[in-house]
Design a protein around this motif. Sequence first.
Motif, mmCIF file in Angstrom:
data_model
loop_
_atom_site.group_PDB
_atom_site.id
_atom_site.type_symbol
_atom_site.label_atom_id
_atom_site.label_comp_id
_atom_site.label_asym_id
_atom_site.label_seq_id
_atom_site.Cartn_x
_atom_site.Cartn_y
_atom_site.Cartn_z
ATOM 1 N N UNK A 169 -21.682 3.883 -10.087
ATOM 2 C CA UNK A 169 -22.343 2.578 -9.559
ATOM 3 C C UNK A 169 -23.607 3.112 -8.731
ATOM 4 N N UNK A 170 -23.413 4.358 -8.118
ATOM 5 C CA UNK A 170 -24.590 4.862 -7.444
ATOM 6 C C UNK A 170 -25.791 5.330 -8.225
ATOM 7 N N UNK A 171 -25.406 6.107 -9.230
ATOM 8 C CA UNK A 171 -26.188 6.701 -10.110
ATOM 9 C C UNK A 171 -27.078 5.533 -10.785
ATOM 10 N N UNK A 172 -26.363 4.363 -11.210
ATOM 11 C CA UNK A 172 -27.202 3.441 -11.898
ATOM 12 C C UNK A 172 -27.893 2.433 -10.897
ATOM 13 N N UNK A 173 -27.748 2.655 -9.708
ATOM 14 C CA UNK A 173 -28.217 1.872 -8.715
ATOM 15 C C UNK A 173 -27.539 0.436 -8.582
ATOM 16 N N UNK A 174 -26.423 0.339 -9.077
ATOM 17 C CA UNK A 174 -25.927 -1.096 -9.009
ATOM 18 C C UNK A 174 -25.376 -1.493 -7.494
ATOM 19 N N UNK A 175 -25.076 -0.087 -6.912
ATOM 20 C CA UNK A 175 -24.608 -0.049 -5.596
ATOM 21 C C UNK A 175 -25.297 1.110 -4.869
ATOM 22 N N UNK A 176 -26.062 0.857 -3.524
ATOM 23 C CA UNK A 176 -26.935 1.813 -3.042
ATOM 24 C C UNK A 176 -26.559 3.171 -2.826
ATOM 25 N N UNK A 177 -25.337 3.192 -2.099
ATOM 26 C CA UNK A 177 -24.389 4.343 -1.616
ATOM 27 C C UNK A 177 -23.092 4.586 -2.224
ATOM 28 N N UNK A 178 -22.724 5.782 -2.607
ATOM 29 C CA UNK A 178 -21.349 6.197 -3.136
ATOM 30 C C UNK A 178 -20.266 5.631 -2.349
ATOM 31 N N UNK A 179 -20.538 5.945 -0.823
ATOM 32 C CA UNK A 179 -19.419 5.610 0.007
ATOM 33 C C UNK A 179 -19.110 4.038 -0.065
ATOM 34 N N UNK A 180 -20.242 3.139 -0.065
ATOM 35 C CA UNK A 180 -20.129 1.886 -0.355
ATOM 36 C C UNK A 180 -19.277 1.277 -1.802
ATOM 37 N N UNK A 181 -19.836 2.224 -2.665
ATOM 38 C CA UNK A 181 -19.076 1.764 -4.088
ATOM 39 C C UNK A 181 -17.571 2.295 -3.836
ATOM 40 N N UNK A 182 -17.456 3.525 -3.056
ATOM 41 C CA UNK A 182 -15.863 3.618 -2.983
ATOM 42 C C UNK A 182 -15.061 2.615 -2.047
ATOM 43 N N UNK A 183 -15.644 1.916 -1.069
ATOM 44 C CA UNK A 183 -14.920 1.124 -0.307
ATOM 45 C C UNK A 183 -14.888 -0.353 -1.282
ATOM 46 N N UNK A 184 -15.844 -0.628 -1.874
ATOM 47 C CA UNK A 184 -15.693 -1.859 -2.856
ATOM 48 C C UNK A 184 -14.627 -1.726 -3.722
ATOM 49 N N UNK A 185 -14.418 -0.305 -4.298
ATOM 50 C CA UNK A 185 -13.568 -0.157 -5.239
ATOM 51 C C UNK A 185 -11.987 -0.129 -4.491
ATOM 52 N N UNK A 186 -11.921 0.368 -3.533
ATOM 53 C CA UNK A 186 -10.756 0.206 -2.601
ATOM 54 C C UNK A 186 -10.197 -1.067 -2.330
ATOM 55 N N UNK A 187 -11.283 -2.062 -1.995
ATOM 56 C CA UNK A 187 -11.095 -3.268 -1.733
ATOM 57 C C UNK A 187 -10.868 -4.251 -2.957
ATOM 58 N N UNK A 188 -10.635 -3.827 -3.912
ATOM 59 C CA UNK A 188 -10.303 -4.460 -5.271
ATOM 60 C C UNK A 188 -11.470 -5.285 -5.773
ATOM 61 N N UNK A 189 -12.698 -5.123 -5.394
ATOM 62 C CA UNK A 189 -13.971 -5.977 -5.636
ATOM 63 C C UNK A 189 -14.497 -5.376 -7.031
ATOM 64 N N UNK A 190 -13.960 -4.555 -7.578
ATOM 65 C CA UNK A 190 -14.664 -3.872 -8.790
ATOM 66 C C UNK A 190 -13.701 -3.987 -9.985
ATOM 67 N N UNK A 191 -13.873 -4.593 -11.197
ATOM 68 C CA UNK A 191 -13.064 -4.715 -12.103
ATOM 69 C C UNK A 191 -13.886 -3.854 -13.367
ATOM 70 N N UNK A 192 -12.966 -3.395 -14.073
ATOM 71 C CA UNK A 192 -13.491 -2.756 -15.325
ATOM 72 C C UNK A 192 -12.687 -3.247 -16.664
#
Length: 79
Positions: free
Chosen positions: A7-30
């Motif tokens: 998510x960070x490398x593809x620039x869908x989310x700016x920072x890795x920590x924010x991407x990590x928090x979004x995943x922990x909160x259940x806002x990211x689905x694969x």
Amino acid sequence: MRLDKYLKVSRLIKRRTIANEACDAGRVLINGKEAKASTAVKVGDIIEIRFGNNTTKVEVLDVKEHVKKEEVENMYRHL
């Protein structure tokens, strides 16, 4: 590659920590299932990110460790 890093490398989310928090909160689905930050991302996966009322849905086209700003669009396709 880990989901939070993709998510960070593809620039869908700016920072890795924010991407990590979004995943922990259940806002990211694969592929329709809630995903942890450590979930492996593969070519062909459908990633869905929920930001409040907005939902971004993309298909993974490429997985690379380092990408230039101009090449980011080749990593995913909006659905």
